[in-house]
Design a protein around this motif. Structure first.
Motif, PDB file in Angstrom:
ATOM      1  N   UNK A 168       0.791  -1.231   0.000  1.00  0.00           N
ATOM      2  CA  UNK A 168       0.000   0.000   0.000  1.00  0.00           C
ATOM      3  C   UNK A 168       0.817   1.272   0.000  1.00  0.00           C
ATOM      4  N   UNK A 182       5.628   8.161   8.230  1.00  0.00           N
ATOM      5  CA  UNK A 182       4.973   8.025   9.526  1.00  0.00           C
ATOM      6  C   UNK A 182       5.189   6.604  10.050  1.00  0.00           C
ATOM      7  N   UNK A 212      -0.599   4.119  16.652  1.00  0.00           N
ATOM      8  CA  UNK A 212      -1.906   4.606  17.098  1.00  0.00           C
ATOM      9  C   UNK A 212      -3.012   3.725  16.528  1.00  0.00           C
ATOM     10  N   UNK A 213      -4.146   3.722  17.230  1.00  0.00           N
ATOM     11  CA  UNK A 213      -5.236   2.823  16.861  1.00  0.00           C
ATOM     12  C   UNK A 213      -5.613   2.881  15.383  1.00  0.00           C
ATOM     13  N   UNK A 214      -5.765   4.094  14.847  1.00  0.00           N
ATOM     14  CA  UNK A 214      -6.261   4.196  13.475  1.00  0.00           C
ATOM     15  C   UNK A 214      -5.232   3.625  12.496  1.00  0.00           C
ATOM     16  N   UNK A 215      -3.964   3.761  12.835  1.00  0.00           N
ATOM     17  CA  UNK A 215      -2.877   3.264  11.991  1.00  0.00           C
ATOM     18  C   UNK A 215      -2.726   1.750  12.206  1.00  0.00           C
ATOM     19  N   UNK A 217      -5.034  -0.301  12.726  1.00  0.00           N
ATOM     20  CA  UNK A 217      -6.048  -0.966  11.912  1.00  0.00           C
ATOM     21  C   UNK A 217      -5.566  -1.134  10.477  1.00  0.00           C
ATOM     22  N   UNK A 218      -4.901  -0.121   9.936  1.00  0.00           N
ATOM     23  CA  UNK A 218      -4.376  -0.217   8.571  1.00  0.00           C
ATOM     24  C   UNK A 218      -3.410  -1.392   8.451  1.00  0.00           C
ATOM     25  N   UNK A 220      -3.024  -4.037  10.500  1.00  0.00           N
ATOM     26  CA  UNK A 220      -3.683  -5.337  10.740  1.00  0.00           C
ATOM     27  C   UNK A 220      -4.421  -5.803   9.483  1.00  0.00           C
ATOM     28  N   UNK A 221      -5.131  -4.886   8.846  1.00  0.00           N
ATOM     29  CA  UNK A 221      -5.829  -5.242   7.604  1.00  0.00           C
ATOM     30  C   UNK A 221      -4.848  -5.721   6.547  1.00  0.00           C
ATOM     31  N   UNK A 243      -6.205  -7.442  20.073  1.00  0.00           N
ATOM     32  CA  UNK A 243      -5.572  -7.551  18.757  1.00  0.00           C
ATOM     33  C   UNK A 243      -5.356  -9.024  18.419  1.00  0.00           C
TER      34      UNK A 243
END
Ligand SMILES: Nc1ncnc2c1ncn2[C@@H]1O[C@H](COP(=O)(O)OP(=O)(O)OP(=O)(O)O)[C@@H](O)[C@H]1O
Ligand SMILES: Nc1ncnc2c1ncn2[C@@H]1O[C@H](COP(=O)(O)OP(=O)(O)O)[C@@H](O)[C@H]1O
Ligand code: SF4
Ligand code: SF4
Ligand SMILES: [Mg+2]
Ligand SMILES: [Mg+2]
Lengths: 355, 346
Positions: A168, A182, A212-215, A217-218, A220-221, A243
């Motif tokens: 990605x 980042x 951070x949580x939002x990252x 998730x990226x 983990x997906x 997790x």
């Protein structure tokens, strides 16, 4: 006089024993770190028992989650499995891809290890520390290809661009340096590098803990997508039990160098049997105020003992609410299969739903 | 209505750096009641700690500067106090505990000396009385053998015990407000459970207001009454825990909740992921700061910075132009949704 089997014979011997669906088996793994005193004449005065006789297997295409608190031996286990550390004892049988034969990583010679390493890769926790700041993204990702002498320079650059896309990122990122990214993007670079040699098995050592949580998730997906597309097998290490539930097929819980419980994901979370698993699960907060208001926690007393001097008997007995004197502080509980595929190391196991 | 304990008005705290001015906290306003437990959540760099440091008067000039705003604590604007006056409030009526207790404890003094120093500084007591108070404070945080452990040095305590000492020190002068900045982030989950349980009981018993800074929405759900969600130096949403978790009005809050893995979730569904990363605080985007990552952004979001305003349940506030029309509660958060890929990789 009994003849010591050569490493090769041991591989053959075990190959027959490793079921076809098993990718990797760890047998009686032990890792101790010597504690030394003295500056000039180092004298060993003890040993940190980081991993104490653990056994488990990882099946083809699955994710085995390894959880436990800081210092319980998760990373040490992972490093021994990849032989980045020399195990003190035990075996690590790995099914290599091409001819499907079994190698004992713990005793394999240098050349064999070099070949095997193409198939097993690791992604580390800290996306800041694990990438060389002086190297461009292209050279970081291409490094394993160079080390293993794969392809021409042009072919490697093509592969790098392809890998960046897989995780990605954009191919234009190839010439940038790690500090321009980042945390989440750096972790993607680490994953791209790990994928360079088409491994079949990956160790993910706390790959999202620093994010951070939002990252998180990226990433983990991404790990899930890659597993699906490439048929990868994962050993996923984390201290975050939510997790681990999300990502794993089976889960092993470690405490002070030992496996306390190992089970299918749903069984471990819904029907945990080991008192430590109970305490661990009950401590994890759930982001829902209604649920939190109704929960009661199993609060453990005291702190984790030092692995340099672990408690006798069951290592958890100094903190276990169910510990029984004369039993738990004397006898080491074996890891036993109490239900199909559900292993527990406790003298008084009991199914308990804790959340 | 009674006066709030703390009232922060349009606080802006900036830092001068070589790259430019970092707008760490950029125009936040909020209030805390006496005894309120307020969660401050947001990603790393969103301005949570700088908010706390501003209240504590710990922003270091010349690089750091509170450029505007009022911080009214019990009727007094803290920004108008002298350093001496501020020193007596700090550790007295407002106490703070940090993520890493080792940085706050001095390694060369005993735990007892450090506790007693704080007590003597803020209370008119003799040394012997201070010792008694210190022992009781350690007992209150469940340190066994308190009268002996007083003579230990910080390194002789485990991480969890050091954090207990920090709580003991923080609460020893019965503050009205305790600011806890990620007090359990460095600790294991079972130790975190012990510490949060302890803080909850002590705060409830004494009626202490607590500002709990954390990135963990799970911890907040069990501890706090209210929450404010921060993003890129601003508050994007605030309300009761019930409002925030069950009726989020801001796309960032909604996305954050959807990105979380949950212990009680048996499905292995794809997580919602907010694409991209937070903006640079030196070059903030025009309009809404969340816009580059927001899947709901429209033209107005590009042009006008949304202000925090009442929306959703009574008392709830959000800073989004589209809160009313979006009905986030009804939207599911599965699947990766977000701004165009070009925005992520540019
Ligand atoms: N090189 C080393 N020398 C001495 N002790 C070590 C070494 N590496 C690890 N240990 C010890 O071995 C034990 C297990 O370490 P390990 O790094 O595997 O823990 P972990 O479960 O990965 O913890 P964390 O979550 O903190 O990473 C710890 O007590 C640790 O201090
Ligand atoms: N002393 C400082 N000098 C320059 N920038 C700072 C300083 N302290 C904080 N910042 C910046 O302010 C922003 C918010 O920081 P902080 O409040 O610490 O975030 P967090 O929400 O993680 O606690 C960050 O971009 C940070 O780099
Ligand atoms: S063996 Fe005893 S001490 Fe160990 S977990 Fe079971 S009950 Fe507890
Ligand atoms: S104001 Fe616009 S960009 Fe900002 S959160 Fe609301 S919809 Fe998204
Ligand atoms: Mg580790
Ligand atoms: Mg902070």
């Amino acid at each position: 006089m009994t003849e010591v089997p050569s490493a090769y014979q041991r591989h053959i011997g075990e190959a027959a024993a490793l079921p076809e669906n098993v990718m990797l088996r760890v047998n009686h793994l032990v890792k101790e770190f010597p504690i030394t005193r003295g500056v000039f004449f180092k004298k060993q005065v003890g040993a940190v028992q980081a991993v104490s006789d653990i056994s488990f297997e990882i099946r083809k295409g699955e994710t085995l989650g390894l959880v436990g608190e800081s210092g319980c031996g998760k990373s040490t286990t992972a490093r021994c499995v990849l032989r980045l550390l020399e195990p003190t004892g035990g075996d690590v049988y790995f099914r290599t891809g091409e001819d499907d034969h079994i190698v004992d990583i713990a005793t394999a010679d240098k050349d064999t290890l070099r070949e095997i390493r193409r198939e097993m890769q690791i992604v580390f926790q800290d996306p800041y520390a694990s990438l060389n700041p002086m190297m461009t993204v292209a050279s970081i990702v291409a490094e394993p290809l160079v080390v293993h002498d794969v392809g021409t320079k042009e072919e490697r650059l093509e592969r790098v661009k392809e890998l960046l896309q897989v995780v990605g990122l954009s191919p234009e990122h190839a010439n940038r340096y790690p500090h321009e990214f980042s945390g989440g993007q750096r972790q993607r670079i680490g994953v791209a590098r790990a994928l360079a040699l088409n491994p079949s098995f990956m160790v993910l050592d706390e790959p999202v803990s620093a994010l951070d949580v939002s990252i998180q998730a990226q990433v983990l997906n991404l790990m899930q997508d890659l597993q699906e597309e490439l048929g990868l097998t994962y050993l996923f290490i984390a201290h975050d039990l939510s997790v681990v539930r999300h990502i794993s097929d089976r889960v092993a819980v470690m405490y002070l160098g030992k496996i306390a419980e190992l089970a299918d994901r749903d069984a471990l979370y819904e029907q945990p049997m080991h008192p430590y698993t109970h305490a661990l699960l009950s401590a994890v907060p759930i982001p829902d105020p209604d649920i939190e208001a109704k929960r009661s926690r199993i609060l453990l007393e005291g702190d984790i003992p030092s692995p340099a001097n672990p408690p006798s008997g069951c290592r958890f007995h100094t903190r276990c609410p169910k510990a029984k004197e004369g039993v738990c502080d004397v006898d080491v509980p074996e890891l036993r299969e109490l239900e199909s595929d559900h292993w527990v190391a406790c003298h008084f196991p009991e199914v308990k739903k804790v959340f | 209505m009674t006066e709030p304990l703390l009232k922060v008005e349009d606080l802006r705290t900036y830092f001068a750096t070589e790259e430019g001015v970092v707008r760490a906290v950029d125009g936040i306003s909020f209030e805390m009641r006496r005894g309120e437990r307020r969660g401050v959540v947001g990603e790393s760099g969103s301005g949570k700690s700088v908010t706390a440091m501003s209240i504590m008067g710990l922003i270091e000039p010349p690089a750091g500067d509170i450029v505007t705003g009022r911080i009214v604590f019990d009727g007094q604007n803290l920004l108008e106090l002298s350093e001496d006056e501020m020193q007596s409030i700090r550790g007295g009526r407002i106490a703070m505990i940090f993520q890493d207790p080792m940085t706050a404890l001095n390694p060369v003094y005993t735990i007892g000396d450090q506790l007693m120093e704080t007590i003597v500084l803020h209370q008119k007591v003799s040394k012997a009385e201070a010792r008694e108070i210190a022992i009781q404070a350690l007992r209150d945080v469940q340190i066994p053998n308190a009268e002996h452990r007083l003579n230990d040095y910080p390194h002789q305590f485990s991480g969890g015990m050091r954090q207990r000492v920090m709580i003991a020190m923080g609460l020893s002068c019965s503050p009205d407000l305790l600011i806890a900045d990620e007090p359990t982030t460095a600790l294991d989950v079972t130790t975190q459970a012990q510490i949060m349980d302890l803080m909850l009981h002590l705060a409830e018993d004494r009626g202490t207001a607590v500002m709990l800074i954390t990135h963990d929405l799970g911890v907040v759900a069990g501890f706090c009454d209210t929450v404010q969600v921060m993003y890129a130096g601003g508050i994007v949403e605030s309300g009761t825990i019930d409002d925030i978790y069950h009726n989020p009005q801001h796309p960032y809050t909604w996305g954050l909740l959807g990105s979380m893995t949950r212990l009680d979730d048996a499905t292995q569904h794809r997580l919602h992921s907010i694409s991209g990363a937070p903006p640079s605080l030196i070059k903030l985007p025009e309009g809404c700061r969340f816009r580059p990552r927001c899947q709901f952004a429209t033209d107005i979001c590009r042009q006008v910075l949304p202000v925090l305003r009442p929306v959703g349940n009574p008392g709830q506030m959000a800073a989004c132009h589209r809160s009313e029309e979006l009905d986030l509660k009804a939207l599911s958060v599965d699947g990766e949704v977000g701004a165009a890929a070009s925005e992520v990789t540019s």
